[in-house]
Design a protein around this motif. Structure first.
Motif, short mmCIF file in Angstrom:
data_model
loop_
_atom_site.label_atom_id
_atom_site.label_comp_id
_atom_site.label_asym_id
_atom_site.label_seq_id
_atom_site.Cartn_x
_atom_site.Cartn_y
_atom_site.Cartn_z
N ALA A 1 6.28 -16.59 -15.35
CA ALA A 1 7.66 -17.06 -15.48
C ALA A 1 8.53 -16.39 -14.43
CB ALA A 1 8.20 -16.78 -16.87
N GLU A 2 9.58 -17.09 -14.02
CA GLU A 2 10.54 -16.54 -13.08
C GLU A 2 11.71 -15.90 -13.82
OE1 GLU A 2 11.77 -19.14 -9.98
OE2 GLU A 2 9.71 -19.75 -9.46
N HIS A 3 12.24 -14.83 -13.26
CA HIS A 3 13.35 -14.10 -13.86
C HIS A 3 14.33 -13.73 -12.75
CE1 HIS A 3 10.79 -13.33 -17.46
NE2 HIS A 3 9.83 -13.27 -16.55
N ILE B 1 15.86 -5.57 -16.91
CA ILE B 1 14.44 -5.24 -16.74
C ILE B 1 13.57 -6.37 -17.27
CG2 ILE B 1 14.71 -2.73 -16.81
CD1 ILE B 1 13.80 -2.74 -19.72
N VAL B 2 12.39 -6.49 -16.65
CA VAL B 2 11.32 -7.34 -17.16
C VAL B 2 10.17 -6.42 -17.52
CG1 VAL B 2 9.66 -9.17 -16.62
CG2 VAL B 2 12.02 -9.34 -15.79
N VAL B 3 9.73 -6.52 -18.75
CA VAL B 3 8.66 -5.64 -19.27
C VAL B 3 7.39 -6.46 -19.46
CG1 VAL B 3 7.99 -4.05 -21.11
CG2 VAL B 3 10.41 -4.25 -20.46
N ILE B 4 6.28 -5.98 -18.89
CA ILE B 4 4.99 -6.64 -19.01
C ILE B 4 4.02 -5.66 -19.68
CG2 ILE B 4 3.16 -7.89 -17.82
CD1 ILE B 4 5.01 -8.11 -15.40
N VAL C 1 8.09 -10.62 -5.73
CA VAL C 1 9.52 -10.71 -5.42
C VAL C 1 9.74 -11.99 -4.63
CG1 VAL C 1 11.51 -9.54 -4.43
CG2 VAL C 1 9.60 -8.19 -5.34
N LEU C 2 10.39 -12.96 -5.24
CA LEU C 2 10.56 -14.28 -4.62
C LEU C 2 11.70 -14.30 -3.61
CD1 LEU C 2 10.11 -16.45 -7.83
CD2 LEU C 2 8.40 -15.95 -6.07
N GLY C 3 12.76 -13.55 -3.88
CA GLY C 3 13.87 -13.56 -2.94
C GLY C 3 15.10 -12.85 -3.48
N GLU C 4 16.05 -12.63 -2.58
CA GLU C 4 17.35 -12.05 -2.93
C GLU C 4 18.40 -13.14 -2.81
OE1 GLU C 4 20.40 -8.46 -1.55
OE2 GLU C 4 18.52 -8.79 -0.46
N ASN C 5 19.19 -13.31 -3.85
CA ASN C 5 20.22 -14.35 -3.88
C ASN C 5 21.48 -13.88 -3.17
OD1 ASN C 5 18.55 -16.07 -5.44
ND2 ASN C 5 19.16 -14.96 -7.30
N PRO C 6 22.34 -14.81 -2.76
CA PRO C 6 23.59 -14.43 -2.08
C PRO C 6 24.47 -13.50 -2.90
CG PRO C 6 23.16 -16.77 -1.76
CD PRO C 6 22.16 -16.29 -2.76
N ASP C 7 24.37 -13.58 -4.23
CA ASP C 7 25.21 -12.71 -5.08
C ASP C 7 24.61 -11.33 -5.30
OD1 ASP C 7 23.12 -13.33 -6.76
OD2 ASP C 7 24.36 -14.10 -8.40
N GLY C 8 23.48 -11.03 -4.65
CA GLY C 8 22.88 -9.71 -4.76
C GLY C 8 21.83 -9.59 -5.84
N THR C 9 21.64 -10.64 -6.65
CA THR C 9 20.58 -10.61 -7.66
C THR C 9 19.24 -10.91 -6.99
OG1 THR C 9 20.94 -12.94 -8.20
CG2 THR C 9 22.14 -11.29 -9.51
N TYR C 10 18.16 -10.61 -7.71
CA TYR C 10 16.81 -10.83 -7.18
C TYR C 10 16.03 -11.75 -8.11
CZ TYR C 10 17.30 -7.04 -3.75
OH TYR C 10 17.71 -6.25 -2.70
N ARG C 11 15.21 -12.61 -7.52
CA ARG C 11 14.33 -13.48 -8.29
C ARG C 11 12.89 -12.95 -8.19
NH1 ARG C 11 13.56 -17.71 -5.71
NH2 ARG C 11 14.81 -17.24 -3.86
N ILE C 12 12.25 -12.84 -9.33
CA ILE C 12 10.86 -12.39 -9.35
C ILE C 12 10.03 -13.35 -10.21
CG2 ILE C 12 11.58 -9.97 -9.14
CD1 ILE C 12 10.67 -9.60 -12.08
N ARG C 13 8.72 -13.33 -9.98
CA ARG C 13 7.78 -14.02 -10.86
C ARG C 13 6.92 -12.96 -11.53
NH1 ARG C 13 5.28 -17.04 -7.53
NH2 ARG C 13 6.45 -18.97 -7.94
N ALA C 14 6.87 -13.01 -12.85
CA ALA C 14 6.06 -12.04 -13.62
C ALA C 14 4.85 -12.76 -14.21
CB ALA C 14 6.90 -11.43 -14.74
N VAL C 15 3.68 -12.20 -13.95
CA VAL C 15 2.43 -12.72 -14.51
C VAL C 15 2.01 -11.80 -15.65
CG1 VAL C 15 0.00 -13.25 -14.07
CG2 VAL C 15 1.73 -13.67 -12.29
N PRO C 16 1.96 -12.30 -16.88
CA PRO C 16 1.61 -11.44 -18.02
C PRO C 16 0.19 -10.89 -17.91
CG PRO C 16 2.64 -13.46 -18.77
CD PRO C 16 2.32 -13.66 -17.31
N ALA C 17 -0.03 -9.76 -18.58
CA ALA C 17 -1.35 -9.16 -18.62
C ALA C 17 -2.24 -9.91 -19.61
CB ALA C 17 -1.24 -7.70 -19.03
N ARG C 18 -3.55 -9.73 -19.45
CA ARG C 18 -4.52 -10.33 -20.38
C ARG C 18 -5.39 -9.19 -20.90
NH1 ARG C 18 -3.80 -15.55 -20.44
NH2 ARG C 18 -2.78 -16.52 -18.66
N TRP C 19 -5.14 -8.84 -22.14
CA TRP C 19 -5.87 -7.72 -22.74
C TRP C 19 -5.99 -7.97 -24.23
CZ3 TRP C 19 -2.77 -5.22 -26.37
CH2 TRP C 19 -1.40 -5.41 -26.22
N GLY C 20 -6.91 -7.28 -24.85
CA GLY C 20 -7.08 -7.35 -26.29
C GLY C 20 -7.79 -8.60 -26.76
#
Length: 415
Positions: free
Chosen positions: A290-292, A305-308, A396-415
């Motif tokens: 997912a993108e955040h 924060i994005v927690v994985i 890290v997908l990019g930095e937006n003009p307003d100073g925010t950052y776009r990221i893609r987080a890939v969840p872990a696969r465990w358990g």
């Protein structure tokens, strides 16, 4: 607060009055109530009997949001009599500490120091207490911090209502003990019952002892660090004597608390109740990528924060760090990624920053108080970090003009 301590505060005149005004709730503080305790699948469980990176802080530690009252006492010794006034010693820390907590918490921590502006002369020479780096709080010893604290309590018990305070700061005369550059003695005893009670039957705990003076632009931050322990935060630097690279560096005062200022990590802000639930995005195991959009830590509002989770007790955390009033050393802004381990004890590496540019030597090399290697640890747009063991990844997908950052987080696969 009893009448006698009120009289002492009046005697403090300008200094005490100025700090009392500075500690008043701001409009921002009133408009942004404390966040809820961490909850959900990313609020990892862990150590519950001591300071740790566990998302929930156990009972017994001081509250870290809302109004926090800090009783501030001053001690000296027959062989190390104070050479400055208590007002001058107090001014080394306040109102700077109050302002730091207000800014870092986005107004959610209203930290109010209440000083007893007089030197409390201890009955024995400093050496008689055997205060060393590893000195304990042993109720059965006639030396150490229990003996020192028992004497402090006796000296003020008739004038202080300990029930009115959340933390206790004991500021020793700066000429008592070795300089901080040679040996750092400052320490905090927090959490559980330390075996000492006041006349009000209040446990003497969540007490920070500050010795000597730190150096650098923000020397007051030793008290931010020690009060961090009162709030349940662990030491991020190694305390086991191992000669290893600093695990976090200047990205959080629970590692490097000297030199220029540095803000708290987003995980700590969540743990301390400074983030609202919607400012923390969770990427639960076996979920879909997912993108955040992350708002930099210095700016109020937005996702922080994005927690994985990568196991029941570990996680990758991503946050945006840019230069700000509390982060003047940020020379490579971007996405900071770190590993959190909630069942590792304080001082044994419970949190480690991932270095985007290992062995580079860093980008902030002009201040001897900053260990530079991790100063360029942030990931820039286009970069990806993947944890091979769990499968978790952050791009890290990019930095937006307003100073925010776009990221893609890939969840872990465990358990």
């Amino acid at each position: 607060m009893r009448q006698k301590i009120s009289a002492v505060l009046v005697a403090g005149a300008v200094t005490a009055a100025a700090v009392a005004m500075d500690a008043s709730p701001t409009a921002a503080a009133l408009a942004t109530p404390p966040g809820a305790p961490p909850s959900g699948p990313c609020a990892l469980r862990g150590i519950t009997h001591d300071v740790a990176e566990s998302a929930a802080t156990p009972a017994g530690f001081a509250r870290s949001h809302g109004t926090v009252r800090a009783l501030t006492l001053f001690i000296d010794f027959p062989d190390a009599r104070a050479t400055i006034t208590p007002q001058a010693r107090y001014a080394e820390f306040f109102p700077a500490v109050t302002r730091f907590f207000r800014a870092s918490s986005y107004g959610r921590l209203d930290y109010r120091p209440v000083p007893l502006l007089k030197w409390l002369r201890m009955s024995r020479p400093l050496a008689a207490y055997r205060i060393q780096r590893a000195a304990t709080f042993d109720p059965h010893s006639h030396t150490g911090y229990h003996a020192l604290s028992r004497e402090i309590v006796r000296a003020v018990d008739d004038s202080v209502d300990f029930r009115a305070y959340d933390v206790i700061n004991v500021l020793a005369a700066p000429n008592a003990g070795p300089p901080a550059a040679r040996k750092v003695l400052s320490v905090t005893f927090s959490g559980g019952d330390m075996g000492l009670r006041t006349g009000d039957r209040v446990p003497f705990r969540n007490a920070s002892f500050i010795w000597s003076r730190q150096s650098g632009d923000s020397a007051y931050r030793i008290l931010n660090h020690e009060n961090g322990h009162d709030f349940g935060l662990p030491d991020l630097y190694r305390t086991d004597g191992r000669r290893v690279a600093t695990p976090v560096g200047h990205w959080d005062p629970m590692d490097e608390d000297w030199g220029p200022s540095s803000d708290f990590l987003g995980w700590h802000k969540w743990k301390l109740g400074w983030l609202a639930a919607d400012q923390v995005h969770c990427a639960p195991r076996r979920g879909t990528p997912a993108e955040h959009t992350l708002t930099p830590v210095p700016a109020p509002g937005g996702t922080k924060i994005v927690v994985i989770p990568t196991s029941p007790r570990t996680a990758l955390v991503a946050e945006a760090r840019t230069r700000g009033p509390l982060d003047p050393t940020v020379c490579r802004p971007g996405i900071l990624i770190y590993r959190v381990t909630t069942n590792v004890t304080s001082g044994r590496g419970p949190l480690r920053v991932v270095d985007a540019t290992p062995r580079s030597g860093g980008c902030f090399t002009t201040d001897r108080h900053v260990e530079p290697e991790l100063t360029d640890a942030a990931f820039r747009p286009g970069a990806t970090y993947a944890d091979r063991r769990s499968g978790a990844a952050v791009t890290v997908l990019g930095e937006n003009p307003d100073g925010t950052y776009r990221i893609r987080a890939v969840p872990a696969r465990w358990g």
